[in-house]
Design a protein around this motif. Structure first.
Motif, PDB file in Angstrom:
ATOM      1  N   PRO A 150     -49.626  56.474  73.391  1.00 60.72           N
ATOM      2  CA  PRO A 150     -50.138  55.126  73.157  1.00 60.72           C
ATOM      3  C   PRO A 150     -50.489  54.919  71.678  1.00 60.72           C
ATOM      4  O   PRO A 150     -51.140  55.775  71.072  1.00 60.72           O
ATOM      5  CB  PRO A 150     -51.389  55.044  74.033  1.00 60.72           C
ATOM      6  CG  PRO A 150     -51.801  56.456  74.269  1.00 60.72           C
ATOM      7  CD  PRO A 150     -50.564  57.293  74.198  1.00 60.72           C
ATOM      8  N   GLU A 158     -52.596  53.169  70.121  1.00 60.49           N
ATOM      9  CA  GLU A 158     -54.022  53.163  69.729  1.00 60.49           C
ATOM     10  C   GLU A 158     -54.486  54.553  69.303  1.00 60.49           C
ATOM     11  O   GLU A 158     -55.479  54.698  68.595  1.00 60.49           O
ATOM     12  CB  GLU A 158     -54.911  52.698  70.900  1.00 60.49           C
ATOM     13  CG  GLU A 158     -54.719  51.255  71.307  1.00 60.49           C
ATOM     14  CD  GLU A 158     -53.532  51.094  72.247  1.00 60.49           C
ATOM     15  OE1 GLU A 158     -52.877  52.110  72.578  1.00 60.49           O
ATOM     16  OE2 GLU A 158     -53.251  49.947  72.631  1.00 60.49           O
ATOM     17  N   LEU A 159     -53.769  55.575  69.768  1.00 65.85           N
ATOM     18  CA  LEU A 159     -54.186  56.952  69.511  1.00 65.85           C
ATOM     19  C   LEU A 159     -53.566  57.489  68.223  1.00 65.85           C
ATOM     20  O   LEU A 159     -54.134  58.377  67.575  1.00 65.85           O
ATOM     21  CB  LEU A 159     -53.735  57.823  70.693  1.00 65.85           C
ATOM     22  CG  LEU A 159     -54.640  58.937  71.155  1.00 65.85           C
ATOM     23  CD1 LEU A 159     -56.049  58.444  71.347  1.00 65.85           C
ATOM     24  CD2 LEU A 159     -54.116  59.501  72.467  1.00 65.85           C
ATOM     25  N   LEU A 168     -61.588  58.875  70.049  1.00 68.31           N
ATOM     26  CA  LEU A 168     -60.463  59.516  70.732  1.00 68.31           C
ATOM     27  C   LEU A 168     -59.326  59.868  69.772  1.00 68.31           C
ATOM     28  O   LEU A 168     -58.728  60.947  69.871  1.00 68.31           O
ATOM     29  CB  LEU A 168     -59.968  58.590  71.843  1.00 68.31           C
ATOM     30  CG  LEU A 168     -59.353  59.218  73.074  1.00 68.31           C
ATOM     31  CD1 LEU A 168     -60.193  60.331  73.669  1.00 68.31           C
ATOM     32  CD2 LEU A 168     -59.100  58.139  74.134  1.00 68.31           C
ATOM     33  N   GLN A 171     -56.655  59.416  78.714  1.00 72.10           N
ATOM     34  CA  GLN A 171     -57.889  58.644  78.593  1.00 72.10           C
ATOM     35  C   GLN A 171     -57.617  57.313  77.889  1.00 72.10           C
ATOM     36  O   GLN A 171     -58.139  56.260  78.277  1.00 72.10           O
ATOM     37  CB  GLN A 171     -58.932  59.473  77.829  1.00 72.10           C
ATOM     38  CG  GLN A 171     -60.237  58.754  77.515  1.00 72.10           C
ATOM     39  CD  GLN A 171     -61.052  58.398  78.746  1.00 72.10           C
ATOM     40  OE1 GLN A 171     -60.855  58.946  79.829  1.00 72.10           O
ATOM     41  NE2 GLN A 171     -61.962  57.441  78.589  1.00 72.10           N
ATOM     42  N   GLN A 172     -56.789  57.338  76.847  1.00 70.76           N
ATOM     43  CA  GLN A 172     -56.462  56.100  76.131  1.00 70.76           C
ATOM     44  C   GLN A 172     -55.667  55.151  77.026  1.00 70.76           C
ATOM     45  O   GLN A 172     -55.938  53.944  77.066  1.00 70.76           O
ATOM     46  CB  GLN A 172     -55.665  56.420  74.859  1.00 70.76           C
ATOM     47  CG  GLN A 172     -55.366  55.207  73.974  1.00 70.76           C
ATOM     48  CD  GLN A 172     -56.619  54.555  73.433  1.00 70.76           C
ATOM     49  OE1 GLN A 172     -57.482  55.220  72.848  1.00 70.76           O
ATOM     50  NE2 GLN A 172     -56.770  53.258  73.654  1.00 70.76           N
ATOM     51  N   LEU A 173     -54.700  55.690  77.779  1.00 72.92           N
ATOM     52  CA  LEU A 173     -53.915  54.858  78.701  1.00 72.92           C
ATOM     53  C   LEU A 173     -54.828  54.227  79.743  1.00 72.92           C
ATOM     54  O   LEU A 173     -54.698  53.044  80.066  1.00 72.92           O
ATOM     55  CB  LEU A 173     -52.834  55.709  79.396  1.00 72.92           C
ATOM     56  CG  LEU A 173     -51.670  56.166  78.506  1.00 72.92           C
ATOM     57  CD1 LEU A 173     -50.782  57.167  79.250  1.00 72.92           C
ATOM     58  CD2 LEU A 173     -50.841  54.968  78.035  1.00 72.92           C
ATOM     59  N   MET A 232     -57.947  53.432  79.417  1.00 72.80           N
ATOM     60  CA  MET A 232     -58.667  52.325  78.770  1.00 72.80           C
ATOM     61  C   MET A 232     -57.737  51.124  78.572  1.00 72.80           C
ATOM     62  O   MET A 232     -58.125  49.987  78.789  1.00 72.80           O
ATOM     63  CB  MET A 232     -59.260  52.786  77.434  1.00 72.80           C
ATOM     64  CG  MET A 232     -60.335  53.870  77.581  1.00 72.80           C
ATOM     65  SD  MET A 232     -61.379  54.120  76.113  1.00 72.80           S
ATOM     66  CE  MET A 232     -60.191  54.668  74.897  1.00 72.80           C
ATOM     67  N   ASN A 233     -56.478  51.411  78.169  1.00 75.52           N
ATOM     68  CA  ASN A 233     -55.519  50.316  77.952  1.00 75.52           C
ATOM     69  C   ASN A 233     -55.249  49.540  79.239  1.00 75.52           C
ATOM     70  O   ASN A 233     -55.067  48.322  79.201  1.00 75.52           O
ATOM     71  CB  ASN A 233     -54.185  50.864  77.420  1.00 75.52           C
ATOM     72  CG  ASN A 233     -54.288  51.336  75.981  1.00 75.52           C
ATOM     73  OD1 ASN A 233     -55.321  51.168  75.332  1.00 75.52           O
ATOM     74  ND2 ASN A 233     -53.216  51.938  75.487  1.00 75.52           N
TER      75      ASN A 233
END
Lengths: 326, 326
Positions: free
Chosen positions: A27, A29-30, A108, B147-149, B151-152
């Motif tokens: 993703p 964002e990471l 994160l 964890q990011q996915l 949240m997405n």
């Protein structure tokens, strides 16, 4: 320093290839924050030290590229997390990661960078990888300890000058030492020689931070790269200057010091504190302490049996780093 | 499972020794949270899997203790940081680290635990250490991605069931797979056998999470260990049940689904959603999906040439883990 321009360029290309490799990773964002913070620039001092150390032992500096990448990724991870801890809005003139995205993404994406800083070391042989990560783990934990101590000092009733030196050593200096040591490991240097360049980097880092404290208070605007003069004084930050004043002040000076700390008139506060610093020769004290650590840094290289020209270049480099600030 | 009680005890003692070692470490703000979260208990499932895998290859499970410690430290690091991201006040009936101390301390003590989770692997030989950390780095990054996915997904317009399975695989399942693989590496198992136990753990983890989704909606209060029923429904969480409903609903059911999602009457919301789930046989769908992954887990062990009694015990253990929730 011109001598090291080829090494700096070599690392810049390696870093660029790394950044290219994370573009379009999901993703986003990471991974975008990693590409972003690495694009903000910086001196790349730590990886340069790794490459210099490798070259010092007459091994192609290429061997230290991933060690350099590891320390640069770690350094930038620590900037992302420290900016959250310090609630800092700006880094190198741009939004910090937690401001540009949000705190969750900053936490994160920092975590991922920390893991990746260790992961890139796996390009080395098993034996080198084990040695490199041993130094890296110890150093990474010390850097976190230094950051925690720095936060604790804000509210601590008693902080001594040695406490302060211990804090800056962990927060800043050990990573410079580790950068050099990791370059030396990549070059296959002996444990003794690894320790020598580590101590060189560590003491250089302490001297560097002490002169940074001095610069914050005493630099003229020109040499201070547009930074606000007296930022530490305004924030009542427990720097070397602040703590040495507390150590040396007599009763009257101590009372004056307390009044300055409580003073909220910005211009007056800075002026009065600078007067008190001068009265107690704190600037000389700070310069002397920095000189002691510079000397310790240079002495650490004494037993090192390498090309004497290269050794002298490294010492010159240290002086030039310290002069830029002085 | 009783069979594994000696292994669980063996790890409990190892963990206790680790916790004892961090008592009185300074700065305490950095180490007390580690001791605290490790004291909150938990099933210690991941380290148990590491020890089980090692024993499966007829190597003394002692060899997997530090691999188990690494995954348990990593798991607890991720809980500290995830609790910040989720703004969760309570963990296992006690304050989360960021509530008991503050967010800054939770970030920094988590960072240290992450580094230590990698550092403890350095007790292995260089060759084993390199193999273990290769798995660990990859897995740690996937857990962050998961964890990011997750949240997405909260704000994503379109999430498919396969997207969801991919997310829970990364967020939860891969660490179970890695725990088993690391135990197998510690035992010196072949790459093929490592892959087999990894796949077993991964699919088991997916099945486990799917049944957890089901339990949140359909469990009777008794079997749900006092958890609130329908928490996911109230939060409009995009679970397997939610996403499968969207996939299977006709026009009228889709309109009803949207109304339920917008409904703020708690009791009515849960009742109406459960009716819709039942109407579409979503509970059966979820059970079937869990069965598929349980079957994939067991199939992964097929080519494994180990003591057949031990292999059967492991399969029984998997069934018992899944039954506790079902």
């Amino acid at each position: 320093l011109k001598t090291y321009a080829p090494l700096a360029l070599q690392f810049a290309e390696h870093l660029q290839a790394h950044v290219k490799g994370i573009k379009n990773k999901r993703p986003s964002e990471l991974y975008d924050p990693e590409a972003y913070i690495l694009s903000l620039g910086g001196k790349r001092l730590r990886p340069l030290l790794a490459l210099i150390a490798c070259d010092l032992f007459d091994v192609d500096s290429k061997a230290a590229l991933d060690a350099g990448l590891a320390v640069e990724l770690f350094h930038n991870f620590s900037l992302i997390h420290d900016d959250i801890l310090d609630a800092a809005p700006i880094r190198r003139g741009q939004d910090t990661v937690h401001m540009k995205w949000n705190t969750n993404i900053a936490i994160l994406s920092g975590d991922v960078m920390l893991v990746k800083s260790l992961q890139v070391l796996q390009s080395y042989s098993d034996a080198h990888y084990a040695r490199l990560s041993r130094v890296f783990h110890t150093t990474a934990i010390e850097v976190c300890e230094g950051q925690q101590l720095d936060m604790n000092f804000e509210t601590a009733a008693k902080v001594s000058v040695p406490d302060y030196i211990d804090m800056i050593c962990k927060k800043t200096a050990v990573l410079l030492g580790a950068s050099l040591q990791m370059g030396a490991i990549a070059a296959g240097a002996s444990s003794m020689d690894q320790a020598r360049v580590y101590e060189f980097g560590k003491h250089l880092g302490i001297a560097f931070q002490l002169l940074d404290d001095l610069l914050d208070a005493f630099a003229d605007a020109e040499s201070n790269f547009g930074k606000q003069i007296g930022g530490d004084i305004l924030a009542n930050k427990k720097t070397f200057l602040y703590l040495k004043t507390l150590e040396l002040a007599n009763g009257e000076q101590k009372a004056r010091f307390d009044a300055i700390v409580a003073n909220i008139d910005k211009i007056e506060k800075v002026q009065l504190m600078l007067s008190l610093y001068r009265e107690l020769n704190i600037d000389t004290q700070c310069n002397t302490a920095a000189d002691v650590h510079t000397q310790l840094a240079i002495s650490a290289l004494e037993g090192l049996e390498v090309n004497s020209e290269k050794k002298n270049q490294l010492i010159q480099f240290a002086h030039s780093l310290l002069k830029r600030q002085n």
